[in-house]
Write an enzyme that holds these catalytic residues in place. Structure first.
Site, PDB file in Angstrom:
ATOM      1  N   CYS B 110       0.887  -1.169   0.000  1.00  0.00           N
ATOM      2  CA  CYS B 110       0.000   0.000   0.000  1.00  0.00           C
ATOM      3  C   CYS B 110       0.917   1.208   0.000  1.00  0.00           C
ATOM      4  CB  CYS B 110      -0.913   0.013   1.225  1.00  0.00           C
ATOM      5  SG  CYS B 110      -1.841   1.551   1.409  1.00  0.00           S
ATOM      6  N   CYS B 113      -0.724   4.413   2.239  1.00  0.00           N
ATOM      7  CA  CYS B 113      -0.732   4.330   3.709  1.00  0.00           C
ATOM      8  C   CYS B 113      -0.172   2.969   4.081  1.00  0.00           C
ATOM      9  CB  CYS B 113      -2.100   4.653   4.316  1.00  0.00           C
ATOM     10  SG  CYS B 113      -3.542   3.907   3.556  1.00  0.00           S
ATOM     11  N   SER B 114      -0.951   2.100   4.695  1.00  0.00           N
ATOM     12  CA  SER B 114      -0.419   0.777   5.036  1.00  0.00           C
ATOM     13  C   SER B 114      -1.538  -0.257   5.018  1.00  0.00           C
ATOM     14  CB  SER B 114       0.243   0.799   6.414  1.00  0.00           C
ATOM     15  OG  SER B 114       1.278   1.754   6.468  1.00  0.00           O
ATOM     16  N   CYS B 115      -2.450  -0.151   4.035  1.00  0.00           N
ATOM     17  CA  CYS B 115      -3.586  -1.067   3.964  1.00  0.00           C
ATOM     18  C   CYS B 115      -3.092  -2.509   3.882  1.00  0.00           C
ATOM     19  CB  CYS B 115      -4.451  -0.747   2.756  1.00  0.00           C
ATOM     20  SG  CYS B 115      -5.197   0.888   2.866  1.00  0.00           S
TER      21      CYS B 115
END
Lengths: 219, 204
Positions: B110, B113-115
């Site tokens: 991702c 962000c950090s999905c």
């Protein structure tokens, strides 16, 4: 927003450093930040897209310096102060303002697992027909919105191919501003690595992104 | 207050204890105002420490390796097939499974962000959230894989999946040879978190 969070394709951050036997949390406070954010979210004063944008709008130097849970902590304070759940003074002093009302928490322990198991689906019913068919060539729009968007810079203006659609999903660009869900078709778009990065890329490699209809033009 | 966690680097230690104090102060304030229930906070932490983690995904992978009908359902409607195993919800509302083959290797990232697919993999590791991984996975996936000790031949195509929406991706790694006599439970024990993100292969 062309922020520092939009990192795809940047260089200079060094090697990826995996950690052997990494714990779920490196310190107890990290778990508390995760839990506080979710429990405060149960007041339903903001949505996930606004929450993400609150992280993106941290000062860029802070964004790069902070750990994930430090960013969550800083953005949670922005969220709860912005929503009027607490005041800045209360956060600074750590004490409820004199005479402030004591609320009843909406998230009780018995609701935790049901809420985590349900999540927040973003698929919505639509009568619209998808604009793009599977296999259609498309070009990602060259847009530079100042607010929240999920169209990364590294694909803007680039040609790709529609792989499939996933139905209509909540549109983050408007939802993040509380301007409505504006559900629209979400497509997986395949980009050749060479289209994105030039001749040095392996001709077999591809990068796939999930992009909303409004991010795409026919090509 | 005491903190018994093990950090490397003195600056980091200092920052971590400062964070512990600040988080505790905010938690106390929110409890005193009746905004959050401390027992609910405990329940959330406990869920991610003990119930929601990569063993869930490993069970999905092992079943796909041993049950062709299940694999067909998983590839056509991953959300439903994963829910059959009891895994669903936050950050896994809309799941897609991508399959590694001798010709194709999949890698999930991702960049914005950090999905990450929480119901099947739990919370993301630090490296997944790092600037180094998020920036390089799309422009230099083969270099990132080398950082993990995985050198792919040029003939193997790399497919990178950038989780820009609410679709979450799980990699179905290749079943290693020499495991023909293992059952699903034994196979699940071989499946690592990294193999389901695409930064490792499963080895017997």
């Amino acid at each position: 927003m062309n922020g520092v969070h939009d990192m795809g394709g940047m260089q200079g951050f060094g090697p990826v450093q995996p950690e052997a036997n990494e714990p779920v949390f490196h310190a107890p406070w990290e778990g508390r930040v995760l839990a506080l954010r979710r429990a405060a979210g149960a007041w339903r004063k903001w949505n996930i897209d606004f929450g993400r944008h609150t992280i993106e709008t941290l000062p860029p130097a802070d964004y790069l310096r902070m750990s994930y849970y430090e960013k969550w902590f800083a953005s949670t304070i922005k969220l709860i102060v912005g929503a009027g759940l607490v005041t800045k003074e209360e956060v600074e002093t750590g004490r409820p303002a004199a005479g402030s009302k004591r609320e009843t928490p909406p998230l009780t322990p018995d609701k935790v697992m049901p809420i985590l198991k349900a999540g927040g689906p973003t698929l919505r019913e639509t009568n619209a027909k998808p604009r793009f068919a599977d296999g259609a060539p498309v070009r990602a729009r060259d847009i530079n919105p100042a607010g929240h968007t999920r169209l990364p810079r590294y694909v803007r203006g680039r040609m790709g191919t529609i792989e499939c659609h996933h139905g209509a999903h909540v549109f983050p660009d408007t939802n993040s501003k509380f301007e409505g869900e504006k559900p629209q078709y979400l497509y997986t778009v395949r980009f050749e690595a060479r289209e994105l990065w030039g001749e040095g890329a392996n001709p077999r490699d591809t990068v796939h992104l999930d992009l909303w209809e409004e991010y795409l033009d026919p090509a | 207050m005491s903190h018994d966690h093990d950090d490397h680097g003195h600056d980091h230690d200092h920052g971590a204890s400062d964070m512990a104090l600040r988080v505790k102060a905010l938690e106390t304030l929110l409890i005193e105002k009746g905004l959050v229930d401390p027992a609910a906070l405990d329940a959330i932490v406990e869920a991610y420490e003990t119930q929601i983690g990569p063993r869930n995904g490993a069970r999905v992978v092992a079943r796909a390796w041993t049950d062709p009908d299940y694999k067909a359902r998983l590839m056509s409607d991953a959300t439903a097939a994963i829910a059959e195993m009891g895994f669903s919800g936050a950050q896994g509302e809309h799941m897609v499974v991508v399959e590694n083959t001798p010709d194709t290797h999949n890698l999930v990232v991702c960049t914005l962000c950090s999905c990450y697919p929480w119901p099947v993999l739990g919370l993301p590791p630090v490296w997944y959230k790092s600037s180094a991984f998020r920036s390089r996975a799309v422009i230099d996936p083969r270099g990132v894989l080398r950082d993990f000790g995985l050198a792919l031949p040029d003939e193997v195509a790399v497919r990178v999946w950038d989780s820009t929406a609410e679709i979450r991706y799980l990699v179905l790694p290749e079943r290693p040879s020499g495991t023909e006599n293992m059952n699903a439970e034994q196979l699940a024990g071989l499946v690592t978190r990294d193999s389901m993100v695409g930064t490792a292969r499963v080895t017997a």
